[in-house]
Design an enzyme around this catalytic site. Sequence first.
Site, PDB file in Angstrom:
ATOM      1  N   ASP A 199       0.840  -1.325   0.006  1.00  0.00           N
ATOM      2  CA  ASP A 199       0.073   0.009   0.093  1.00  0.00           C
ATOM      3  C   ASP A 199       0.677   1.257  -0.018  1.00  0.00           C
ATOM      4  O   ASP A 199       2.067   1.118  -0.072  1.00  0.00           O
ATOM      5  CB  ASP A 199      -1.003   0.162   1.221  1.00  0.00           C
ATOM      6  N   GLY A 222       4.686   1.370  -1.617  1.00  0.00           N
ATOM      7  CA  GLY A 222       4.865   1.558  -3.074  1.00  0.00           C
ATOM      8  C   GLY A 222       3.667   2.180  -3.548  1.00  0.00           C
ATOM      9  O   GLY A 222       2.468   2.177  -3.021  1.00  0.00           O
ATOM     10  N   ASP A 223       3.751   2.397  -4.926  1.00  0.00           N
ATOM     11  CA  ASP A 223       2.776   2.740  -5.631  1.00  0.00           C
ATOM     12  C   ASP A 223       2.151   1.863  -6.707  1.00  0.00           C
ATOM     13  O   ASP A 223       3.078   1.599  -8.015  1.00  0.00           O
ATOM     14  CB  ASP A 223       3.443   4.011  -6.487  1.00  0.00           C
ATOM     15  N   PHE A 224       1.002   1.316  -6.746  1.00  0.00           N
ATOM     16  CA  PHE A 224       0.710   0.312  -7.629  1.00  0.00           C
ATOM     17  C   PHE A 224       0.404   0.537  -9.040  1.00  0.00           C
ATOM     18  O   PHE A 224       0.214  -0.089  -9.887  1.00  0.00           O
ATOM     19  CB  PHE A 224      -0.580  -0.532  -7.169  1.00  0.00           C
ATOM     20  N   HIS A 242     -12.267  -0.066  -8.102  1.00  0.00           N
ATOM     21  CA  HIS A 242     -13.745   1.042  -8.015  1.00  0.00           C
ATOM     22  C   HIS A 242     -13.239   2.355  -7.923  1.00  0.00           C
ATOM     23  O   HIS A 242     -14.027   3.252  -8.046  1.00  0.00           O
ATOM     24  CB  HIS A 242     -14.662   0.517  -7.281  1.00  0.00           C
TER      25      HIS A 242
END
Length: 335
Positions: A199, A222-224, A242
């Site tokens: 996350d 981290g950044d997905f 969503h």
Amino acid sequence: MSTDDSAQRELLQLLSGKWVTAALSAAAELGLADALTERSLSSSELAERLNCDAHALSRLLRVLCGEGLLASQPHGLYALTELGAQLQTGKLRELARFVGAPFMWQPWANLADAVRDPSRSAFERATGQSLFDHLDRDPEDARIYHHAVDAFTRAAARALCEAFDFSDLDSVVDLGGGLGSVLTELVARYPKLRGVLYDRPQVIKQAGSHFAQHPRIELVSGDFFEQVPQGADAYIIKHVLHNWDDAQAQRILELCAKALKPNGQVLIVESLLLPGDFRDATAFLDLEMLALCGKGHERKKSHYRKLLQQAGLSLRTTTQLVGEVRLLVAVPRGA
Ligand code: SAH
């Protein structure tokens, strides 16, 4: 009574939803259900414990009795009903608190503007920032948000463990996994399974103090949209897609498709929009996405199938978890 009169009563009833939500949320904020856990109390005893004005509190208590959360007893005592007990800490208190918290309540005043022009979410109009930027800058609101999402997630986590057999898997990544309730449930149930909670940095920090460190759960921030942990047997993406538009959702799925082990699977957990005119919790959640995230939205199953295909995956099975929440299992296309 004329049909006009009864339609008017019905509309007034619908409009009173605001009062009910506000009363429940205030009760949750005050910690009313926790105070009544041990025994029934009078309104003055409650006022003292909750540090409230006794007369104002009695007005709130009257409404809560009417809504079935409290029952009034002889000698002016109030007791929790089964429904009211849901407002206790560890049950749905955190969610009820969140619904009425100013940063969640104010955006709804801008809903009509967001419907006119969804390029700026109602949330952004109210706070000047996107939801996740706001949470990064406001630790108290972030705490309220993530605990609320987590309260909602705990039931789905149990259902996920029952609906899908993880016993042959070694590793699972929970992308945008919040405070980690899904992984906590999974590693408790499956003794050889290892999990990565992935996350944003602030959330991972919060998760680190939320649950006792588990030797089989690794916390990774981290950044997905940039990268995801590599080489897991399964990627769980629960109530994440969503929040985003199709291009962004596809990007997350593509990174999972590339990171998967050869026989890996992607497990999407989301509510599905269903056809028909009925009181649909997913339709409300869709409005919540419009209000909070702007570009985010709920999808039909056919929409997920298409998104998955575009990301090089194909939908294998769909299983109901709780309520409208479904588990969509996808595998690499051609597998
Ligand atoms: N899966 C959890 C949380 C869903 S809320 C559950 O169902 O309970 C959406 C989550 O996505 C939040 O925890 C948020 O912090 C995370 N998120 C948002 N943007 C992200 C990003 N760019 N990279 C990683 N996680 C992100």
